[in-house]
Structures are given as C-alpha cells and as structure tokens.
Design a protein around this motif. Sequence first.
Motif, short mmCIF file in Angstrom:
data_model
loop_
_atom_site.label_atom_id
_atom_site.label_comp_id
_atom_site.label_asym_id
_atom_site.label_seq_id
_atom_site.Cartn_x
_atom_site.Cartn_y
_atom_site.Cartn_z
N GLN A 8 0.87 -1.19 0.00
CA GLN A 8 0.00 0.00 0.00
C GLN A 8 0.89 1.22 0.00
OE1 GLN A 8 -3.14 0.43 2.89
NE2 GLN A 8 -3.38 -1.79 3.00
N ILE A 10 1.22 5.80 -0.75
CA ILE A 10 0.72 7.11 -1.18
C ILE A 10 1.80 7.75 -2.04
CG2 ILE A 10 -0.81 7.53 0.80
CD1 ILE A 10 1.40 9.32 1.98
N ARG A 29 3.73 1.48 2.78
CA ARG A 29 3.54 1.20 4.20
C ARG A 29 4.62 0.25 4.72
NH1 ARG A 29 0.12 -1.55 8.05
NH2 ARG A 29 -0.44 0.02 9.60
N ARG A 56 -4.08 9.77 -2.61
CA ARG A 56 -4.74 8.50 -2.85
C ARG A 56 -4.03 7.44 -2.02
NH1 ARG A 56 -7.24 11.66 -4.94
NH2 ARG A 56 -8.06 11.87 -7.04
N VAL A 57 -4.78 6.50 -1.52
CA VAL A 57 -4.16 5.31 -0.96
C VAL A 57 -4.29 4.24 -2.03
CG1 VAL A 57 -4.21 3.60 0.88
CG2 VAL A 57 -4.87 5.96 1.37
N THR A 99 2.31 16.81 2.58
CA THR A 99 2.92 15.75 1.76
C THR A 99 4.39 16.08 1.47
OG1 THR A 99 0.76 15.35 0.77
CG2 THR A 99 2.68 14.45 -0.39
N PHE A 116 3.39 6.53 6.97
CA PHE A 116 2.27 6.24 6.07
C PHE A 116 0.94 6.41 6.82
CE2 PHE A 116 -0.93 3.30 4.55
CZ PHE A 116 -0.93 3.50 3.18
N ASP A 117 0.84 5.79 7.99
CA ASP A 117 -0.41 5.86 8.76
C ASP A 117 -0.74 7.30 9.16
OD1 ASP A 117 -0.68 3.16 8.49
OD2 ASP A 117 -0.02 2.66 10.52
N VAL A 120 -2.00 9.25 6.05
CA VAL A 120 -3.37 8.87 5.67
C VAL A 120 -4.37 9.45 6.68
CG1 VAL A 120 -4.96 6.93 5.34
CG2 VAL A 120 -2.63 6.81 4.41
N GLU A 121 -3.98 9.42 7.94
CA GLU A 121 -4.84 10.00 8.98
C GLU A 121 -5.00 11.50 8.75
OE1 GLU A 121 -3.10 10.27 12.85
OE2 GLU A 121 -5.03 10.24 13.87
N TYR A 123 -4.78 13.16 5.87
CA TYR A 123 -5.66 13.38 4.71
C TYR A 123 -7.13 13.21 5.13
CZ TYR A 123 -1.48 12.82 1.74
OH TYR A 123 -0.25 12.93 1.14
N ALA A 124 -7.39 12.20 5.94
CA ALA A 124 -8.78 11.94 6.37
C ALA A 124 -9.30 13.10 7.22
CB ALA A 124 -8.85 10.62 7.14
#
Length: 260
Positions: A8, A10, A29, A56-57, A99, A116-117, A120-121, A123-124
């Motif tokens: 996985q 980004i 990841r 994007r993931v 980023t 990575f985590d 993604v967190e 971005y969310a």
Amino acid sequence: MPQIATDQAIVLRTVEYGERDIIVTLLGRETGKFSAIAKGGKASRKRFPGALDLFRVSEVTFRTRRSGSMSMLTEATVLGAFKDLDGSFDKIAVASYYTELVREMVQEGEDGEQAFDRAVEFYALVDAAADDPSTLELLLAQGVLRWLGHSGLAPSLAGCYRCSVSVASTDRAWFFSQQGEGALCSRCRTHGHRVWSVSPQALTLMAGLDSQQERGLAAAGARTQVRKVLLGLARCTLGRELKSRTALDLVFDSDPAGPR
Ligand SMILES: [Zn+2]
C-alpha cells in the motif's frame, strides 16, 4: 534478480520523464520511501487509473532491482480517495504542504509504516474538516507539530525550555527558539538567540492543539502566530522553505479574519 512486490502506498511526488513515462516517489507502508518509474504512465489510465495522483491510498505492484537502481511500477489501483479534499483549493494547499514535509523528512531505507499511517490519517482529517481557513490553519499546525513530535523534535510548550517557568505563572514576555527547543521566557533570552515573538495565548493554543475545545476558542491572532511559528520551525529544521508554502500563503494571508 528482479523481484515483484506489492504494497500500500501514497504518492509523494510525480515528475514527468521523457515523452511517456512518469517517475513517482512513493511512501509504501512496508517499503518506506522509494522511487519507481511508471513506463507509459502519462497515457496509461488503464494500468494506473488515478493512482499516480496525490492524496490516494493505492495498492502498487512494482519490480525491484538491485540496490541503487530504480524500481519499475507495473500496476497501481486506488484503494481510497478523499473527495472533499480533492474539491477544495484550500484543502489541497494544506495537504500538499504536509505531503512535501513528509517527503523531505522521511529518508529512503527508513521504516515507512508510521509515516504512512500518519499521512493517511492527516488526509482523512483534512477531508472531513470544515472548508474554512481558520479550521484548516489549526489542522495544519497540529499536523506539523505531531510530525515534529514523532520525529523526536517536540518543542517545549508549557514553559520556558531553559528555566521551566510555566507560561501561565508569569507575566514575562515570551519567545520561541528558532532552533526548535520551544518556548523561551524574556529572562532567559540571550543576545543573538534567534527567536520569534509569541504571545502566551499562542503558546497555550500550541500546547492544546489536540483539544477540540482549545481549537474552538482560538483567537485569530494566536492562530496566525501558531501557524507562522510551526511553519518557520519546519523551514528551520529542513534548512529551507518547502515549495508548497507559496500556495499556503495564498490561503491564509488572504483570510479576512486574520491579521496581515
Ligand atoms: Zn526562562
């Protein structure tokens, strides 16, 4: 021998290479940060449908070579996207800055999982946040501060990093060390120490960025100071300004609620 791997990832950056190809810097990841060439990536929406875009993931498949030479991206599929983020200039500016910060602070060969985590967190959070500059300004500050903390660079915020006097217990003027140690009271500041001036309110806000209540109470002046100090800290840590700072300044310095 080349090996096929899947992870996985980004996208941290894409650069066009020649007529058809794209060189993409990814944060996997499991793989960590690495670069890969996407042959025909400029035209091939089929092999890489949207997966070479930022925020994007994706699940990526790539062929690794001997160390020192670039991997080849053979396939990429989007697993998750952030629709609200994609639709807002301000959110894109904030997520782009974050980023770029990740790209510059993570080294190849380093473990990628936490970075990575965290990305993604982030971005969310940006995706779900209200699309207004004051909310995004604090979210960005929180993202940068957390990043510094995870990198072992958390600054002192509750009190002076030299004499430990707490922000709340004194009426001394406050500064913030440009070397990153954190808050510095007027008594401990020495000649030649490079600092930013900060208000006690800005220091309190910085210490309370994880609290929704603190963020809700933030005055515009404190918010602006917090952003300027943390972005300044990122610049001082890296030794240069990030390119995406230009777009950020368009978002925040045009905020009618904030001071110029
Ligand atoms: Zn002090």
